[in-house]
Design a protein around this motif. Structure first.
Motif, PDB file in Angstrom:
ATOM      1  N   PHE A 165      43.421  53.052  38.669  1.00 51.73           N
ATOM      2  CA  PHE A 165      42.750  52.013  38.005  1.00 51.73           C
ATOM      3  C   PHE A 165      43.194  50.545  38.451  1.00 51.73           C
ATOM      4  O   PHE A 165      42.555  49.576  38.022  1.00 51.73           O
ATOM      5  N   ASP A 166      44.102  50.361  39.185  1.00 52.08           N
ATOM      6  CA  ASP A 166      44.557  49.100  39.693  1.00 52.08           C
ATOM      7  C   ASP A 166      45.428  49.300  41.031  1.00 52.08           C
ATOM      8  O   ASP A 166      46.072  50.147  41.202  1.00 52.08           O
ATOM      9  N   LEU A 167      45.361  48.076  41.693  1.00 55.41           N
ATOM     10  CA  LEU A 167      45.970  48.012  42.997  1.00 55.41           C
ATOM     11  C   LEU A 167      47.161  46.987  42.993  1.00 55.41           C
ATOM     12  O   LEU A 167      46.866  45.894  42.623  1.00 55.41           O
ATOM     13  N   LEU A 168      48.522  47.273  43.149  1.00 50.11           N
ATOM     14  CA  LEU A 168      49.386  46.332  42.994  1.00 50.11           C
ATOM     15  C   LEU A 168      49.939  45.702  44.379  1.00 50.11           C
ATOM     16  O   LEU A 168      50.377  44.731  44.413  1.00 50.11           O
ATOM     17  N   ALA A 169      49.903  46.604  45.327  1.00 47.49           N
ATOM     18  CA  ALA A 169      50.330  46.121  46.656  1.00 47.49           C
ATOM     19  C   ALA A 169      49.528  46.974  47.781  1.00 47.49           C
ATOM     20  O   ALA A 169      49.053  47.903  47.606  1.00 47.49           O
ATOM     21  N   LEU A 170      49.310  46.031  48.650  1.00 51.64           N
ATOM     22  CA  LEU A 170      48.804  46.725  50.055  1.00 51.64           C
ATOM     23  C   LEU A 170      49.913  46.511  51.114  1.00 51.64           C
ATOM     24  O   LEU A 170      51.104  45.938  50.872  1.00 51.64           O
ATOM     25  N   PRO A 171      49.646  47.303  52.137  1.00 50.41           N
ATOM     26  CA  PRO A 171      50.915  47.321  53.148  1.00 50.41           C
ATOM     27  C   PRO A 171      51.276  45.865  53.376  1.00 50.41           C
ATOM     28  O   PRO A 171      50.597  45.066  54.094  1.00 50.41           O
ATOM     29  N   GLY A 172      52.546  45.396  52.955  1.00 47.60           N
ATOM     30  CA  GLY A 172      53.273  44.180  53.373  1.00 47.60           C
ATOM     31  C   GLY A 172      52.598  43.163  52.396  1.00 47.60           C
ATOM     32  O   GLY A 172      53.011  41.897  52.530  1.00 47.60           O
ATOM     33  N   ARG A 173      51.990  43.377  51.515  1.00 45.47           N
ATOM     34  CA  ARG A 173      51.392  42.380  50.363  1.00 45.47           C
ATOM     35  C   ARG A 173      51.233  42.445  49.058  1.00 45.47           C
ATOM     36  O   ARG A 173      50.752  43.539  48.735  1.00 45.47           O
ATOM     37  N   ASP A 174      51.970  41.871  48.258  1.00 42.54           N
ATOM     38  CA  ASP A 174      51.946  42.010  46.928  1.00 42.54           C
ATOM     39  C   ASP A 174      50.672  41.289  46.270  1.00 42.54           C
ATOM     40  O   ASP A 174      50.601  39.966  46.548  1.00 42.54           O
ATOM     41  N   VAL A 175      49.778  41.921  45.615  1.00 41.74           N
ATOM     42  CA  VAL A 175      48.636  41.476  45.202  1.00 41.74           C
ATOM     43  C   VAL A 175      48.443  41.295  43.612  1.00 41.74           C
ATOM     44  O   VAL A 175      47.471  40.874  43.137  1.00 41.74           O
ATOM     45  N   ARG A 176      49.638  41.317  42.939  1.00 46.12           N
ATOM     46  CA  ARG A 176      49.439  41.314  41.604  1.00 46.12           C
ATOM     47  C   ARG A 176      48.996  40.035  40.999  1.00 46.12           C
ATOM     48  O   ARG A 176      48.396  39.938  39.843  1.00 46.12           O
ATOM     49  N   ARG A 177      49.230  38.904  41.860  1.00 52.22           N
ATOM     50  CA  ARG A 177      49.027  37.591  40.924  1.00 52.22           C
ATOM     51  C   ARG A 177      47.503  37.416  41.311  1.00 52.22           C
ATOM     52  O   ARG A 177      46.684  36.459  40.764  1.00 52.22           O
ATOM     53  N   LEU A 178      46.535  38.114  41.989  1.00 52.32           N
ATOM     54  CA  LEU A 178      45.376  38.027  42.289  1.00 52.32           C
ATOM     55  C   LEU A 178      44.503  38.369  41.174  1.00 52.32           C
ATOM     56  O   LEU A 178      45.018  39.200  40.059  1.00 52.32           O
ATOM     57  N   PRO A 179      43.250  37.836  40.856  1.00 49.17           N
ATOM     58  CA  PRO A 179      42.560  38.212  39.811  1.00 49.17           C
ATOM     59  C   PRO A 179      42.172  39.769  39.781  1.00 49.17           C
ATOM     60  O   PRO A 179      42.040  40.400  40.761  1.00 49.17           O
TER      61      PRO A 179
END
Length: 284
Positions: free
Chosen positions: A108-122
């Motif tokens: 239900f959520d994506l926290l990181a892609l390879p080499g990229r932390d996306v937690r700060r995104l909406p």
């Protein structure tokens, strides 16, 4: 992030503006799944324990994802057309021997892609990235059913009630992922079932009872919680008083005041394991 419990599904502007995403609330083990390339996948439970050794099929599926992908998800079991939480409590060997049990990881959520932390995104952006990341991924990994339409979410919840769907998790579309807590930007609404039961006994003083011992028609026995309000206690004492027998000791509930004649009550059952909440005495 952990959602706060609410008693009403919020409207589309009910979590601070910007819209709400409504997701199915499933009955399973919450975990964060780490794809680690050549190293074994890590399925982190809420307590930090690695669940991978207990669920090899799920660990193997996560291991096939791109290295560096991190999912927030629910590990679930499915049996005979229903989510079967109890199967998750069995040993790995018992699950493997049960040919009708299927395991799944519902992301239900994506926290990181390879080499990229996306937690700060909406959340809205993370949802798009999640769907793209899992677009070609087969079961047992799947994205959770989600919508921004409240009416559609309520319809899903009703249609899928027989499968064991617990309710809805509602999240502000603008919310980033905050590991230390969701505040009021994530909330959960849990379906409750309203049932009738027979009052077997009262606990506490007979004149101001604390709770009711209830027996459902299917044989299950519950002690109501939370404690009766003063108004409820007074009403129950007034109606049940003439029906009370001598005090007795119940092996599960201690000293009680058993009833000597039938008295029906309405209650709601919520959660897992179920919690029984007194609603009212039945007028009939």
């Amino acid at each position: 992030m952990r959602p706060a419990a609410v008693t009403v599904v919020p409207p589309a502007d009910g979590l601070g503006g910007g819209g709400v995403q409504y997701e199915l609330k499933l009955d399973g083990f919450r975990c964060v799944a780490f794809a680690r390339g050549d190293r074994p996948a890590f399925l982190q439970s809420r307590s930090g324990r690695d669940l991978a050794p207990e669920f090899p099929p799920i660990a193997a599926a996560v291991a096939r994802l791109p290295e560096g992908l991190v999912l927030d998800a629910e590990l679930v079991a499915w049996r005979k057309g229903r989510f079967a939480f109890e199967e998750l409590l069995h040993t790995r060997q018992a699950r493997a021997a049960a040919t009708d049990v299927v395991l799944g990881l519902i992301a239900f959520d994506l926290l990181a892609l390879p080499g990229r932390d996306v937690r700060r995104l909406p959340l809205a952006d993370r949802r798009r990235l999640l769907l793209a990341a899992l677009a070609d991924v087969p079961p047992p990994i799947q994205p959770v059913m989600a919508t921004t339409d409240r009416a559609e979410a309520l319809e899903w919840m009703d249609q899928l009630a027989d499968t064991g769907v617990e309710g809805l998790v509602c999240k502000a579309l603008a919310s980033p992922y905050r590991p230390r807590g969701a505040g009021r930007t994530w909330v959960k609404y849990r379906r409750s079932d309203t049932l009738d039961a027979t009052v077997r006994a009262l606990t506490g003083p007979a004149a101001r009872p604390h709770a009711l011992v209830l027996r459902l028609d299917d044989g299950r026995v519950f002690l109501t919680t939370p404690r009766l309000t003063p108004v409820q206690a007074r009403e129950v004492a007034q109606v049940a008083g003439p029906l009370l027998g001598p005090p007795a000791t119940d092996p599960d509930h201690g000293q009680v005041h058993p009833l000597t004649a039938p008295l029906r009550a309405e209650l709601t059952l919520t959660g897992r394991p179920p919690t029984a909440t007194f609603v009212r005495l039945r007028g009939d």
